[in-house]
Every structure is written in structure tokens, then in C-alpha cells.
Design an enzyme around this catalytic site. Structure first.
Site, PDB file in Angstrom:
ATOM      1  N   GLU A 204       0.832  -1.202   0.000  1.00 45.82           N
ATOM      2  CA  GLU A 204       0.000   0.000   0.000  1.00 45.82           C
ATOM      3  C   GLU A 204       0.869   1.256   0.000  1.00 45.82           C
ATOM      4  O   GLU A 204       1.897   1.317   0.689  1.00 45.82           O
ATOM      5  CB  GLU A 204      -0.921  -0.011   1.222  1.00 45.82           C
ATOM      6  CG  GLU A 204      -1.856  -1.206   1.224  1.00 45.82           C
ATOM      7  CD  GLU A 204      -2.774  -1.277   2.433  1.00 45.82           C
ATOM      8  OE1 GLU A 204      -3.553  -2.246   2.513  1.00 45.82           O
ATOM      9  OE2 GLU A 204      -2.725  -0.366   3.298  1.00 45.82           O
ATOM     10  N   CYS A 218       3.703   8.563   0.451  1.00 43.84           N
ATOM     11  CA  CYS A 218       4.246   7.718   1.507  1.00 43.84           C
ATOM     12  C   CYS A 218       4.430   6.317   0.932  1.00 43.84           C
ATOM     13  O   CYS A 218       3.454   5.644   0.592  1.00 43.84           O
ATOM     14  CB  CYS A 218       3.278   7.697   2.695  1.00 43.84           C
ATOM     15  SG  CYS A 218       3.777   6.624   4.053  1.00 43.84           S
ATOM     16  N   CYS A 225       6.186  -6.203   8.170  1.00 40.84           N
ATOM     17  CA  CYS A 225       7.291  -5.628   8.939  1.00 40.84           C
ATOM     18  C   CYS A 225       7.684  -6.588  10.043  1.00 40.84           C
ATOM     19  O   CYS A 225       6.826  -7.223  10.663  1.00 40.84           O
ATOM     20  CB  CYS A 225       6.871  -4.283   9.535  1.00 40.84           C
ATOM     21  SG  CYS A 225       8.213  -3.428  10.415  1.00 40.84           S
ATOM     22  N   CYS A 229       6.163  -3.518  16.318  1.00 42.52           N
ATOM     23  CA  CYS A 229       5.771  -2.406  17.183  1.00 42.52           C
ATOM     24  C   CYS A 229       4.306  -2.587  17.566  1.00 42.52           C
ATOM     25  O   CYS A 229       3.451  -2.817  16.699  1.00 42.52           O
ATOM     26  CB  CYS A 229       5.983  -1.072  16.473  1.00 42.52           C
ATOM     27  SG  CYS A 229       7.726  -0.715  16.125  1.00 42.52           S
ATOM     28  N   CYS A 232       1.299  -0.621  15.894  1.00 44.83           N
ATOM     29  CA  CYS A 232       1.276  -0.522  14.426  1.00 44.83           C
ATOM     30  C   CYS A 232       0.550  -1.711  13.810  1.00 44.83           C
ATOM     31  O   CYS A 232       0.881  -2.870  14.085  1.00 44.83           O
ATOM     32  CB  CYS A 232       2.711  -0.438  13.915  1.00 44.83           C
ATOM     33  SG  CYS A 232       2.834  -0.329  12.103  1.00 44.83           S
ATOM     34  N   CYS A 449      -1.203   6.948   9.545  1.00 48.75           N
ATOM     35  CA  CYS A 449       0.031   6.419  10.116  1.00 48.75           C
ATOM     36  C   CYS A 449      -0.254   5.200  10.987  1.00 48.75           C
ATOM     37  O   CYS A 449      -1.083   5.253  11.902  1.00 48.75           O
ATOM     38  CB  CYS A 449       0.698   7.512  10.930  1.00 48.75           C
ATOM     39  SG  CYS A 449       2.245   7.031  11.724  1.00 48.75           S
TER      40      CYS A 449
END
Length: 477
Positions: A204, A218, A225, A229, A232, A449
Site C-alpha cells: 500500500e 508515503c 514488517c 511495534c 502498528c 500512520c
């Protein structure tokens, strides 16, 4: 694929093999002891012990549950078989400090064809020469790929190029690394672009218009990932694989090609999409260099920002090899909190990260790092946190972005109230810090975000909440 690290461990009558492969997540395999000679068992067991500190950041590695019965064919373990204290989703970082870049001496391929957007300008010139064409043809091609408002996707869009050169390109080159899947538009004008990769995975990219004449794209640097975290959504996916330089660059190319007429000139790039950019440092640096090339996309280096959760060796490499801007996702002022919400802190402690920045930035003139601070109610938003943050950034040329947490499915956290964010900001500003409040954009389309990706059925584990924060977390559930 090239194996970078192999270790074996004997547990009872079962052997475990942990393989770190460049460009993909590590796999844990089981094999029968009969498949390995007794002498090699001894050698590899010693080798495993010698590398124990490399594979796991703590002195006590987590227990691993083995599949039973053991099949003669090696099988990867699922996420569920690892201890949640050090999840499989982040194990690759603990295995190696190496990034997942391409071999610089091997041209990027798509099938039997060379992938044009995976080459630097120098590599493109050399490749064009190898086919007996002048270097000037390489420059003309480069401008049509990235400049002159063309952003070519096929030879039909290469007007003005030599006919024989175009014929060679049609036979030996591939223009596209991505396929457009969908574009979602948020109520605030933010666009989320979904791209399909050749292997069927989806990434994305977000385009964020601004009424002050600045539009930002972005870009993602990985599928998923490995950092896990806790705030996230992308981190819930674990790491599927690194993106190539071509797959990163083409996100910016596609954004300009698709949306420039609607949102105006795209002026800024942030590596804040899916993934930890410095975990894929070689491809990210290469992609950033292509983006700032003056004959191509020609973004200003100060307007291309690469974000990191704090991989210290790769951070040093980036600051030494790139002129682009750096953002550090800080999000906590103590190791206790950061160990929990950002597990990479278990390997690279907050003090080491801050001192590395303080040291490295002494050699970069007129350079400011951007500290990102996602504010989580009852976790990292106290006035004591504000005062500690002032002390942490002392002596570091920087700006601070305070970011409202964007909720997502399964989230443990709640956003800090606007009133408290303003008070937090005022404490920082009163101490002389340059600080901004960053508003959420695109959250109604999961484009804000920390909201990108699709974790699926198997997700990275949530880590144990420290006792002192149980009340704050329970209040959010």
C-alpha cells in the site's frame, strides 16, 4: 537465494535449522538426526552456541516448540510455535545486521528481462553500452522513465528515441515492477493505492495532498514488517519480504503518473509506509538515490525522508551514504516502555540510539533529524515523559512530530486527548524544542500512520503489558 547464516541445534533427537536468507524472512526447519553425521552435529552445535548472541538479543533464548512427528521433509515453523517474548515476526533482526539489498553487480531481472527501474543511472548507462548503444540513449530513456512528465510504462511511450534502441528495449527490458490493484479515496482527499506484486503479495502507498501546495507520497519498503511495534497495524503482519529498489521507486512513479493531474505536483516522499526502511537499507538507499537524481524524479534530498525504528548500524550507514532526511520513530522516553511497545529496543537501547545520533550528526551540516512520537494514552504521554524527552534530544539538531495514535482492529491503545497533546507540546516548546502536532489523514480508509497492511489469520503476538500500564490498557479495551 543466498543463505547468509545457518545454525543447527540438537535437542534430544531432533535437529533445528535456522536459515537467514537475503531478501526474505528466516525459516526454522526440523530435520531427522539421521540426516546429519555425528561429526557435523558436533561442529554445528558449537557453531550455534558461538552465534547465540547474534540470533537472540537476550542471554536467555526463548523456548521453541517443535513439530511432532518430525517429517523427513523440512517444514517451516508457524508463528505460534515461538515464545511471544521474542516473536518469530522479529527474529530476522536478531539474526543479522545485514540489510536485504540486491547484489550491486547483478542487474535486477523480471523473468528473462532486465528491470529498468531497478537500475541506478550508472548501471543503466553500462547496460545500454553493453547492447552497443550510446550513453546518450540511456539519458534519454532515464528522462522518459522519471522526468519530462512522461513516466513511461512501455516502449510506445518513448517518443523521440532511436527505433533500433526501442526494439532492443522491447526484447530485453521490462518497465513495470508493480500492477495497480485499487485506489481508495478518503474523505479528506488522501488516496491509498494498492499494488499487486509479481508474487501475488499486496503493498500500500498513500498520497497525501496539502492545501499549502505540498503533496506527499508515503511509500512502502517491505511487505509487512518484522519490528512488531505494538501500536502498528502493519507490524501485526510480520515480515513477508523486502521490496526491491524497483518496487519502491515505482510507487513514486505511479503516484505521479496517476494522481498529479488531480492533486498537483507531488513534492515530498516519506518512507513511512509498510515496513522498516533501514531493515532493507541497500534497496532503500538505492531507491532514494534514484528519486533525487536531477535528470529523473528530481525530488529534493531534504524532501525525501527515510524513517526508522532505530536500527543503529543501518542508521549509521544511511547517514554516511545518503543526503536524504532521517526520521526516528522514538515513541517512548524510557527503556521499560520502549522495550514493550518497540521490541527492537531490546537490541538497540534508547541510550545507544540517542548517542549514535548525537555523534553522527556532528558531521552533517545544517541537518536536522525528525523525531516521531506516537502518543498513547496513559503510556507515554505524561508530563514527566515530556520532560524526559527534552533531556533526550538535548544537543541534537531536530524537530519533533507529535502524532495522534490511529486505532485499528485488535489495538490495545487509545489516543491521547487533543487537550493533553497540546499541553505536552507546550512543555516541549517552552524548553526551546521545535515541535509540531501531526493530524491524522486518511484514517477512514485505514490510510493513516500505522494503519497500512492486512495481517491475515496468522499475526505477530502481542507482548506482555508491564504491570504499571495494565490499568491504562484495560481502560481502552
Amino acid at each position: 537465494m543466498r543463505t547468509l547464516a545457518i545454525a543447527n541445534m540438537e535437542v534430544g533427537s531432533v535437529w533445528m535449522r535456522l536459515v537467514r536468507v537475503r531478501g526474505g524472512a528466516p525459516s526454522v526447519f526440523l530435520m531427522k538426526p539421521s540426516a546429519v553425521s555425528s561429526s557435523s552435529k558436533t561442529t554445528r552445535t558449537i557453531r550455534y552456541k558461538n552465534h547465540l548472541s547474534t540470533f537472540f538479543p537476550s542471554s536467555n533464548p526463548p523456548p521453541i516448540t517443535f513439530l511432532s512427528p518430525v517429517s523427513p521433509t523440512r517444514r517451516p515453523l508457524s508463528t505460534a510455535t515461538c515464545s511471544p517474548q521474542i516473536p518469530l515476526a522479529t527474529i530476522e533482526d536478531y539474526c543479522s545486521d545485514a540489510g536485504g539489498g540486491d547484489n550491486i553487480n547483478v542487474l535486477p531481472k523480471k523473468g528473462s528481462r532486465v528491470l529498468l527501474k531497478g537500475m541506478s543511472f550508472t548501471e543503466l548507462q553500462q547496460w545500454v553500452r553493453s547492447h552497443a548503444f550510446r550513453p546518450g540513449q540511456a539519458l534519454m530513456l532515464w528522462k522518459r522513465l522519471y522526468g519530462d512528465d512522461i513516466w513511461a510504462h512501455c516502449t510506445d511511450e518513448l517518443e523521440g528515441l532511436n527505433k533500433d534502441f526501442k526494439k532492443m528495449l522491447s526484447e530485453h527490458a521490462e518497465f513495470r515492477a508493480l500492477s495497480l490493484k485499487d485506489i481508495l479515496t478518503s474523505s479528506d482527499g488522501t488516496r491509498k493505492i494498492l499494488f499487486m506484486l509479481d508474487d501475488g503479495l499486496v503493498i500500500e502507498t498513500v498520497v497525501i495532498p496539502c492545501n499549502r501546495g505540498r503533496t506527499t507520497v508515503c511509500v512502502s519498503s517491505q511487505v509487512g514488517c518484522a519490528m512488531n511495534c505494538q501500536f502498528c497495524y502493519t507490524g501485526r503482519m510480520g515480515l513477508k519480504r523486502h521490496l526491491t529498489a524497483a518496487e519502491i521507486v515505482e510507487q513514486a512513479v505511479f503516484a505521479r503518473r496517476l494522481l498529479s493531474s488531480e492533486v498537483g505536483s507531488i513534492t515530498n516522499v516519506v518512507f513511512m509506509g509498510m515496513g522498516e526502511p533501514l531493515h532493507n537499507v541497500e534497496n532503500v538507499i538505492k531507491a532514494a538515490n534514484i528519486m533525487v537524481h536531477e535528470q529523473g524524479l528530481h525530488f529534493s534530498p531534504r524532501k525525501v525522508t527515510v524513517s526508522t525504528s532505530g536500527l543503529v548500524p543501518q542508521l549509521k550507514q544511511f547517514l554516511n551514504e545518503s543526503n536524504c532526511a532521517l526520521a526516528v520513530s522514538l515513541n517512548a522516553t524510557t527503556d521499560e516502555v520502549r522495550n514493550w511497545i518497540m521490541p527492537i529496543n531490546r537490541k538497540y537501547k534508547l541510550g545507544l540510539l540517542i548517542e549514535t545520533l548525537r555523534e553522527e550528526l556532528r558531521f552533517k551540516n545544517n541537518y536536522k533529524v525528525l523525531f516521531e512520537y506516537v502518543m498513547l494514552a496513559g503510556v507515554n504521554d505524561s508530563f514527566d515523559d515530556a520532560k524526559r524527552l527534552i533531556g533526550l534530544v538535548q544537543g541534537i539538531p531536530c524537530k519533533i512530530n507529535l502524532i495522534s495514535f490511529n486505532p485499528h482492529c485488535g489495538s490495545q491503545f487509545t489516543p491521547t486527548t487533543d487537550e493533553k497533546m497540546i499541553e505536552f507540546r507546550n512543555i516541549l516548546a517552552g524548553a526551546g524544542c521545535t515541535v509540531f502536532l501531526r493530524l491524522s489523514r486518511g484514517d477512514d480508509q485505514m490510510a493513516a500512520c500505522g494503519q497500512l497492511g492486512n495481517p491475515g489469520a496468522i499475526q505477530a503476538p502481542l507482548l506482555r503489558v508491564p504491570e504499571k500500564f495494565q490499568t491504562a490498557i484495560n481502560a481502552s479495551i
